[in-house]
Design an enzyme around this catalytic site. Structure first.
Site, PDB file in Angstrom:
ATOM      1  N   ARG A 125       0.861  -1.194   0.000  1.00 17.00           N
ATOM      2  CA  ARG A 125       0.000   0.000   0.000  1.00 17.00           C
ATOM      3  C   ARG A 125       0.892   1.236   0.000  1.00 17.00           C
ATOM      4  O   ARG A 125       1.743   1.410   0.858  1.00 17.00           O
ATOM      5  CB  ARG A 125      -0.889  -0.007   1.239  1.00 17.00           C
ATOM      6  N   ARG A 240      -4.160   3.079  17.474  1.00 17.02           N
ATOM      7  CA  ARG A 240      -4.887   2.411  16.392  1.00 17.02           C
ATOM      8  C   ARG A 240      -4.694   3.240  15.130  1.00 17.02           C
ATOM      9  O   ARG A 240      -4.014   4.261  15.151  1.00 17.02           O
ATOM     10  CB  ARG A 240      -6.377   2.362  16.793  1.00 17.02           C
ATOM     11  N   LYS A 241      -5.364   2.856  14.037  1.00 16.02           N
ATOM     12  CA  LYS A 241      -5.282   3.657  12.817  1.00 16.02           C
ATOM     13  C   LYS A 241      -5.880   5.049  13.020  1.00 16.02           C
ATOM     14  O   LYS A 241      -6.668   5.261  13.943  1.00 16.02           O
ATOM     15  CB  LYS A 241      -5.993   2.934  11.671  1.00 16.02           C
ATOM     16  N   GLY A 507     -16.561  -6.333   2.196  1.00 14.10           N
ATOM     17  CA  GLY A 507     -16.561  -7.777   2.440  1.00 14.10           C
ATOM     18  C   GLY A 507     -16.767  -8.212   3.874  1.00 14.10           C
ATOM     19  O   GLY A 507     -16.942  -9.405   4.152  1.00 14.10           O
ATOM     20  N   CYS A 512     -14.287  -1.250   4.837  1.00 15.03           N
ATOM     21  CA  CYS A 512     -13.298  -0.545   4.008  1.00 15.03           C
ATOM     22  C   CYS A 512     -13.966   0.024   2.752  1.00 15.03           C
ATOM     23  O   CYS A 512     -13.535   1.031   2.212  1.00 15.03           O
ATOM     24  CB  CYS A 512     -12.180  -1.496   3.597  1.00 15.03           C
ATOM     25  N   GLY A 513     -15.015  -0.648   2.282  1.00 10.26           N
ATOM     26  CA  GLY A 513     -15.746  -0.172   1.097  1.00 10.26           C
ATOM     27  C   GLY A 513     -16.786   0.882   1.467  1.00 10.26           C
ATOM     28  O   GLY A 513     -17.568   1.302   0.628  1.00 10.26           O
TER      29      GLY A 513
END
Ligand code: SRM
Ligand code: SF4
Length: 586
Positions: A125, A240-241, A507, A512-513
């Site tokens: 990424r 975390r992110k 998914g 994420c989508g």
């Protein structure tokens, strides 16, 4: 509480990596004079945490925090170089590498082992602030991937206007990192407990109506946080992110409302005429909870954005919760402290550094009457620059194979001075096309046959996360299935008023989508069919963008993905909520 006056001197904060069409254009662009050294000064990942917190986290059995305590994630590039060399020398097989390094630590450097789906290969990424990549960079990435069987490689444009490459092997990772350095592209700190790709407007600087050109600040933020993607320990061990976006309008066209921190240009200061930014905090999508961001009720000029970001990240890094991965995003700290305390702490730190901030002003809202152009606009459009045009093209679920990416790189070199802008809808925009070249760019076979500027009503708004083809967390296959369903729906239905319907597939509940951002969101979930457990979806409805963006809510649960079940529900939904009509009824 006193806010400072707006008589500030603009700092040199935005002077980094300014975009320059002439120097960065096409294949002839000069590369860095010398390769930056990988030997960056490093602090270790945990030292800044008070001993009591370290103790409590370790006692709490948080596996990732333990890993971070053992070895600093910001050193993951060293692990990559080490293992890469060992594999090349034939000293080890990848199977011999400790899984905590292979599967987890290397993600700090942007290398994601796809153990479950394609063992031994990596997704890498990148970090592409504001979603900008140049033809010569893309072409070089393609050349690198050409060492593999191309069947096993591809590029994905991500929902953070970024690019992921697939099929890379660890033995080549050292060379790949050197190639990225040569190209001026970063990939470190693009995964795990780091700040993700900085999102800005894909039409920055070319949109005739924008209030603010987001490019410089996105690059400056990336530089401050990740050393331009080459790695910076200061922010490599967050709880975390962390997601950051900067908008170009007072309405939200960059999904600022689902970022942990976002800046939207909101008003003009009456006395100085400077643009002021509203600060949003705490937006997130996650399996445990989904929230749109909160107004911090603090406005800042452009010159304060870096300082505010630094302060927010430091507060999150030093006080964010680390015991449970599920409750360690920024929102949990905001909630625990309360908005007023977070604000007071931010302001206190800003004042210490003499940084300008303001309470929200009344009567100075920036002119909002201009038409807002989001990234969903397709086709050829006049830019703010006289006689220059941008072409917005559709990439089915964001995926390009290497041959397609090569051709795209050439097209960019020929028509848009090499520049390619990626969007959070997983598409691309070619800016700065001159009038005399419009006809010929539209005739390019790749843009006529694959990446059209005239997508059909459902294709237009289709977004899909990676899904089970490559992602080990996926509950269902997404990209191929979403394309197939979209095709059937477009063959079955018409949209009389040309309405776009944004359908997002994701998914699993990590989203994420961005299923909750869509008109219709389909999220991988278990379902039962004839008494058996099968791949299914939960359906979300009603996400909105723009003014007062809202998240979609759960509409149906556990629908089998088998089109026998899913198709009729989708047809009905599109008919009742989005004005679709069966073709035979027209
Ligand atoms: Fe994501 C984890 C893919 C945007 C929430 N995400 C993952 C991993 C890394 C899991 C893994 O190791 O396999 C996925 C990699 C799959 C692969 O092979 O591609 C993955 N996420 C993606 C991408 C590629 C989806 C896409 O097809 O576009 C997006 C990459 C963006 C980028 O360039 O950095 C991507 N992920 C998002 C977003 C959307 C956004 O940022 O606007 C979200 C929800 C927003 C948010 O974070 O608040 C998102 N990803 C997650 C989560 C849940 C985080 C949480 O707090 O619970 C995970 C799992 C985790 O972190 O534990 C995750
Ligand atoms: Fe993987 Fe789930 Fe993210 Fe899709 S939503 S990429 S399946 S983690």
């Amino acid at each position: 509480m006193h806010c400072r006056s707006l008589c500030y001197v603009r700092t040199n904060a935005l002077s980094v990596r300014r975009l320059n069409e002439t120097t960065a254009s096409a294949d002839s662009a000069p590369l860095e004079d010398s390769l930056p050294s990988f030997d960056l000064p490093l602090i270790t990942g945990w030292d800044f945490l008070p001993k009591t917190i370290q103790q409590s986290v370790l006692e709490n059995n948080n596996k990732i925090e333990k890993l971070k305590a053992e070895k600093d994630g910001s050193l993951a590039w060293q692990e990559i170089q080490k293992y890469s060399q060992m594999l090349r020398d034939g000293n080890v097989n990848w199977e011999d590498i400790p899984p905590e390094d292979l599967d987890i630590r290397l993600k700090w450097a942007g290398f994601f082992h796809r153990r479950k789906r394609v063992p031994g290969t990596f997704m890498v990424r990148l970090r592409l602030p504001n979603g900008i990549i140049w033809g010569y960079q893309l072409k070089a990435l393609c050349s690198f991937l050409r060492r593999y069987d191309l069947q096993n490689t591809c590029f994905d444009i991500t929902t953070r206007q970024n690019l992921q490459l697939r099929g890379i092997r660890l033995e080549d990772a050292g060379i790949f990192l050197e190639e990225l350095t040569r190209l001026g592209i970063g990939c470190f700190q693009s995964g795990m407990d780091n700040v993700r790709n900085i999102v800005g407007s894909p039409l920055a600087g070319i949109d005739p109506y924008e209030l603010y050109d987001t490019r410089s600040i996105c690059f400056a933020l990336d530089e401050m946080i990740s050393n331009g993607g080459k790695g910076k320990p200061d922010f490599a061990n967050l709880p975390r992110k962390f997601n950051i976006a900067v908008g170009s309008y007072s309405v939200d066209t960059v999904h600022g409302h689902i970022n942990d921190l976002a800046f939207l240009p909101i008003a003009k200061d009456d006395s100085s005429g400077s643009l002021l930014f509203e600060i949003l905090i705490g937006g997130l999508l996650s399996p445990k909870r989904n929230e749109t961001s909160l107004r911090l009720n603090l406005w800042v000029p452009e010159s304060s954005i870096l300082a505010v970001t630094r302060v927010v990240l430091e507060i999150y890094r030093d006080f964010g919760f680390r015991n449970s991965r599920a409750t360690s995003r920024f929102i949990y700290l905001i909630e625990s402290w309360g908005l007023e305390r977070i604000k007071a702490e931010i302001v206190r730190r800003l004042e210490e550094k003499d940084v300008v901030w303001l309470e929200p002003l009344k009567n100075s809202i920036a002119d909002n009457s201009a038409p807002v152009i989001g990234s969903e606009i397709f086709g050829i459009h006049l830019q703010r620059q006289k006689d220059k045009f941008f072409l917005s093209c559709h990439v089915p679920v964001g995926r390009l194979n290497v041959q397609e990416a090569e051709v795209l790189a050439d097209i960019a070199s020929n028509y848009s001075c090499g520049e390619i802008r990626l969007t959070v809808d997983q598409n691309f925009i070619l800016p700065n096309i001159v009038r005399t070249k419009i006809e010929s760019v539209l005739q390019e076979p790749l843009l006529r046959e694959r990446f059209t500027h005239r997508p059909r009503p459902l294709s237009k708004g289709l977004v899909s996360c990676t899904g089970s083809q490559f992602c080990g967390l996926a509950l269902i296959e997404t990209k191929n299935r979403s394309l197939e369903l979209c095709k059937i729906l477009e063959e079955t239905l018409d949209f009389p008023d040309g309405q776009t319907v944004r359908i997002h597939w994701t998914g699993c509940p990590n989203s994420c989508g961005q299923a909750q951002v869509a008109d219709i969101g389909l999220m991988g979930a278990p379902a039962k069919q004839d008494g058996k457990l099968v791949e299914g979806v939960d359906i979300y409805l009603g996400g909105t963008l723009g003014v007062n963006s809202t998240l979609g809510t759960l509409y149906r649960k556990g629908i089998p993905c088998d089109f026998k079940y899913l198709l009729p529900i989708m047809i009905e939904l599109l008919q009742t909520h989005f004005g679709a009509r069966l073709k035979e009824d027209m």
